[in-house]
Design an enzyme around this catalytic site. Structure first.
Site, PDB file in Angstrom:
ATOM      1  N   ASP A 510       0.868  -1.159   0.000  1.00 14.35           N
ATOM      2  CA  ASP A 510       0.000   0.000   0.000  1.00 14.35           C
ATOM      3  C   ASP A 510       0.918   1.225   0.000  1.00 14.35           C
ATOM      4  O   ASP A 510       2.083   1.128   0.394  1.00 14.35           O
ATOM      5  CB  ASP A 510      -0.887  -0.036   1.247  1.00 14.35           C
ATOM      6  CG  ASP A 510      -1.790   1.165   1.351  1.00 14.35           C
ATOM      7  OD1 ASP A 510      -2.269   1.630   0.313  1.00 14.35           O
ATOM      8  OD2 ASP A 510      -2.003   1.656   2.478  1.00 14.35           O
ATOM      9  N   GLU A 543      -6.713  28.079   8.816  1.00 14.21           N
ATOM     10  CA  GLU A 543      -6.821  26.609   8.752  1.00 14.21           C
ATOM     11  C   GLU A 543      -7.138  25.983  10.112  1.00 14.21           C
ATOM     12  O   GLU A 543      -7.607  24.848  10.173  1.00 14.21           O
ATOM     13  CB  GLU A 543      -5.519  26.001   8.210  1.00 14.21           C
ATOM     14  CG  GLU A 543      -5.170  26.392   6.781  1.00 14.21           C
ATOM     15  CD  GLU A 543      -6.004  25.673   5.730  1.00 14.21           C
ATOM     16  OE1 GLU A 543      -6.877  24.859   6.103  1.00 14.21           O
ATOM     17  OE2 GLU A 543      -5.808  25.947   4.537  1.00 14.21           O
ATOM     18  N   ASP A 582     -12.834  35.911   7.773  1.00 13.59           N
ATOM     19  CA  ASP A 582     -12.471  37.309   8.023  1.00 13.59           C
ATOM     20  C   ASP A 582     -11.419  37.334   9.112  1.00 13.59           C
ATOM     21  O   ASP A 582     -11.575  36.695  10.160  1.00 13.59           O
ATOM     22  CB  ASP A 582     -13.697  38.126   8.467  1.00 13.59           C
ATOM     23  CG  ASP A 582     -14.649  38.395   7.311  1.00 13.59           C
ATOM     24  OD1 ASP A 582     -14.218  38.202   6.150  1.00 13.59           O
ATOM     25  OD2 ASP A 582     -15.807  38.764   7.571  1.00 13.59           O
ATOM     26  N   LEU A 589      -8.408  34.133   1.963  1.00 16.25           N
ATOM     27  CA  LEU A 589      -8.743  32.909   1.243  1.00 16.25           C
ATOM     28  C   LEU A 589      -7.571  31.947   1.299  1.00 16.25           C
ATOM     29  O   LEU A 589      -6.403  32.362   1.166  1.00 16.25           O
ATOM     30  CB  LEU A 589      -9.070  33.213  -0.224  1.00 16.25           C
ATOM     31  CG  LEU A 589     -10.244  34.167  -0.502  1.00 16.25           C
ATOM     32  CD1 LEU A 589     -10.289  34.503  -1.987  1.00 16.25           C
ATOM     33  CD2 LEU A 589     -11.559  33.534  -0.057  1.00 16.25           C
TER      34      LEU A 589
END
Length: 830
Positions: A510, A543, A582, A589
């Site tokens: 894998d 994040e 914000d 972004l």
């Protein structure tokens, strides 16, 4: 062994008539299955089998392949008194006859037997009755009875040592009497001869008086075991030894009183020396066999017996502490571990910081730093600081307990090569008895040798021929080899795996979490108009609101740099594109190129070019924009493990073909395969597709396939492969998925496991060779083949010593595995 055995095996997973039909149809085709009837109502598999043609393990494997499970009770009993291959075979053959017992594996090295049974049909008392009738002692059940193994071992050695001392002293006395010519009973025997006409040897009578007590003391354990063997119509080694010893002693008595034999038949010294040498052999074997199980005892010894329980206040300060027994700890208890102490449970660090030696878990000698949030494991050693931990796994659920359980199970299992040894042992004793009698008849009746010489040959053959070394050849090597592998963090589950791992043709891997680390990390930081750390802080601030693995990787990067994050508002997850929030009254972004286009952010040609450059390297790219302006680019990738390429290179040196099976996209898969050197790549596949690929690769059983995966989503492929290797991470180990478990996910250990297999199997074959060599060389000598040409005979006492040395040689060869280091590990250190 009982040939036809009826069993009512509990089976789980059947839910319809189709399931029943599938089970009956599958078993109906198997050689050795006489009758089969799967019962849906009672969830029982009623089956009658020829136990010589099909084993419980084979039945269990067939049921698992159908998607069901066999469930039975299991226990390991400790037995005292087994000393040769015949003993273990007797335990197995007689216990399997009990109704309700499905499988018995007796282990000579650990003096135990693992039994799978139905507790509603057979009791421990019934099992003990069989054990005692065979001349052994049931010490108890592992885990249920406190067994002081060291005390039992020392007592056993003491008894053997005392018999050896008595035997050798009186053997020496008897030899001195024979050669000294001192004969105080001459007058008495002369008077008896004059009065009755019976001609008694005065030296023989003196030797009889001197020898009778030590002879009985030294020989009693062997004679009792021999009588037990005959009572059960079982020709074991003790029967042969008893015959040899009694022939020597009874012949001496007959010679003393002139019954059939004359006064030249004086074996008294040999009759006492012979069981003494046999006892020396058993003494040496007992010591050597104890060493073969050192690894499992060391693991068990790692388990602490007490711990320090604490209470802490809201400031994290300890307000009370007390010493408690390990058995009293419950989940979520808080414990304090001081420097130098063993960690008592699997848990999480909630206070303090220290280095911890985890070499017993992963084989790595370098300690790991442990701080808040880190996981720790029972039996590992805290080195230089105080740790506060919260108990997460206790007792039998800890990683250490799982390791011990797996190693014990593997050490009691048998590779297929042992079937060959067992077959030889089952025919060995009748053949040797026949040879001894034929040799006696040839010497006495055909070649005209004296009765004394012919009897000497018979006794020597009975004593020197021993299947003990043959019986010890496999279990001692398996016990030491499996234990040694565990020290490197390699858990080999059974004997079949140990034998087959060294014969693989294909190794399939894998990708994620196996060849790669399994978690993304920040690679490239490209900032526009700000510093790298400022870009990371901006990205991590937005994040931190997400649980996505990429978000976690960026936040972890910020933590590594000790950056303080800002709080955001108006957080929005834009599906498939990224995040919007914000931050200090500005719009931020974080996402892909599509996100930038959605919010009309202008992306320069330079930034687009960098995006495509990183994308071609199969990296994940995140654009950062603030108030419609690009602030930078972050790339993330799943790092390839440092030793992945080396592992693949070593497999290629062994002429093993390599595959990578992954659900990732083809571009990423090919990049990884190219970097590590894998031969074949199958990308974009689902976990269930891996099963089909493994089946295709096996090519109708012409190729042996080893599959390496994380043991969770790869479970079907792991089960289908000839050797399934589950990569562990020290906590959530897929103990049941693979045939081999690699602790800590060290990929090099896949190669090390193959090298262990080759080494142990080579040692088993060497052991079998030497076991055969001793018998092949010494039996003809004992039969007197050298006497006509060289005048060389083999005295019974020397035959007994040679027999002992054969077993000690085999055990010593197995013990050399304790120092074995796989080639890949030796090269890593250089």
């Amino acid at each position: 062994m009982v040939k036809h055995k009826h069993m009512d095996l509990p089976i789980e997973g059947m839910h319809c008539a189709s399931c029943v039909l599938s089970v009956n149809k599958t078993f109906g085709k198997i050689e050795g299955v006489e009758e089969v009837d799967a019962d849906l109502a009672s969830n029982k598999l009623h089956i009658t089998v020829d136990t010589k043609k099909i084993s419980y393990e084979e039945m269990e494997r067939l049921v698992k392949n159908l998607g069901f499970d066999l469930h039975c009770d299991e226990m390991t009993i400790r037995i005292q008194g087994m000393h040769c291959a015949s003993c273990t075979m007797n335990v197995e053959n007689f216990l399997i006859r009990l109704d309700g017992i499905f499988d018995v594996k007796a282990d000579l090295t650990s003096q135990s037997a693992r039994i799978r049974y139905d507790s509603s049909k057979v009791t421990l008392d019934e099992i003990e009755e069989v054990i005692v009738s065979l001349g052994f002692e049931l010490l108890g059940v592992e885990g249920q009875t406190e067994i002081d193994e060291e005390a039992i071992y020392q007592q056993d050695l003491k008894e053997k040592r005392n018999r050896i001392i008595v035997g050798l002293i009186f053997s020496a006395i008897l030899m001195i009497l024979m050669f000294s010519g001192w004969d105080p009973l001459m007058g008495l025997t002369h008077s008896i001869h004059q009065a009755t006409g019976i001609n008694i040897s005065s030296m023989g009578l003196l030797s009889l008086i001197v020898s009778i007590a030590p002879f009985l003391y030294v020989s009693l354990p062997i004679l009792k075991a021999g009588i037990n063997g005959l009572r059960h119509k079982n020709l074991n080694m003790d029967v042969m030894y008893s015959m040899g010893i009694l022939v020597a002693y009874v012949s001496s008595i007959f010679g003393t009183f002139g019954i059939v034999l004359d006064h030249t038949f004086m074996f008294y010294d040999s009759a006492v020396m012979l069981p003494s040498f046999l006892m020396i052999g058993r003494y040496l074997e007992a010591r050597a066999k104890k060493h073969t199980s050192d690894s499992i005892r060391e693991l068990i010894g790692l388990q602490p017996t007490v711990a320090t329980a604490i209470e802490i206040d809201e400031n994290g300060e300890v307000v009370s502490q007390k010493e408690v027994s390990i058995s009293d700890i419950v989940l979520d208890d808080l414990l304090l571990v001081k420097p130098g102490e063993k960690i008592p449970v699997d848990g999480e660090v909630i206070g303090g910081e220290s280095y911890v030696d985890e070499s017993m878990i992963n084989g790595e000698p370098i300690p790991k730093v442990k701080k808040d949030g880190e996981e720790v494991f029972a039996g590992t050693i805290n080195q230089d600081g105080i740790l506060h931990i919260r108990a997460k796994k206790i007792g039998k659920d800890t990683v250490l307990s799982n390791i011990i359980r797996l190693v014990e199970k593997a050490q009691s299992s048998r590779p297929p090569v042992q079937k060959f040894a067992n077959t030889i042992v089952s025919y060995f004793i009748p053949v040797i008895l026949s040879i001894a009698i034929i040799v006696f008849l040839i010497w006495y009746f055909v070649l005209g040798a004296s009765l004394l010489f012919s009897l000497t040959c018979l006794i020597s053959i009975l004593v020197v021929a021993c299947p003990c070394a043959l019986g010890l050849a496999t279990p001692t090597a398996v016990t030491v080899g499996v234990g040694r592998a565990a020290e490197f963090g390699i858990l080999i589950k059974n004997g079949d795996t140990l034998e087959n791992a060294g014969q693989i043709d294909v190794a399939a891997f894998d990708k994620t979490g196996t060849i790669t680390e399994g978690k993304p990390e920040v690679d490239d930081i490209i900032a526009y108009g700000m510093g790298d750390e400022e870009l990371i802080r901006l990205a991590a601030s937005i994040e931190q609101n997400s649980t996505h693995p990429i978000a976690k990787a960026i936040v972890n990067k910020a933590k590594e740099l000790n950056l303080d994050l800002d709080q955001t508002s108006e957080f929005e997850n834009v599906t498939g594109k990224g995040l919007k929030a914000d931050l200090n009254s500005s719009e931020v972004l974080a996402g892909n190129l599509a996100l930038m286009e959605s919010f009309d952010v202008s992306v320069s040609d330079e930034a687009v070019g960098k995006y495509h450059e990183l994308e071609n390297l199969s990296k994940t790219i995140i654009f950062l924009a603030q108030d419609k302006k690009i602030k930078g680019i972050l790339s993330l990738s799943d790092k390839i493990k440092a030793n992945s390429k080396r592992t693949i290179d070593e497999l290629h040196k062994m002429n093993v073909e390599t595959y990578m099976l992954t659900g990732d996209n083809e571009s990423t898969a090919l990049n990884v395969a190219r970097e590590v050197g894998i031969d074949n790549v199958k990308a974009g596949i689902l976990p269930e597709n891996k099963l089909d690929i493994v089946k295709e690769t096996q090519a109708n059983n012409t190729k042996k396939v080893l599959f390496v995966g994380d043991g969770v989503n790869n479970a079907p492929a792991l089960t289908q492969a000839d050797i399934g290797v589950a990569m562990g991470n020290g906590t959530d180990i897929a103990m049941e998925s693979g045939d081999i478990v690699i602790m800590e996910g060290d990929l090099e250990n896949v190669v090390a496991a193959v090298q262990f297999s080759k080494k142990v199997m080579r040692r088993i074959k060497e052991n079998i060779f030497w076991a055969f060599a001793y018998n092949t060389i010494l039996i003809p000598i004992a039969a007197g083949i050298l006497y006509p040409t060289f005048g060389i005979t083999f005295e019974p006492a020397l035959a007994g010593l040679a027999m002992a040395l054969s077993s000690v040689t085999v055990i010593s060869l197995s013990l050399m595995l304790k120092r074995y280091v796989p080639e890949i590990k030796r090269e890593s250190k250089n």
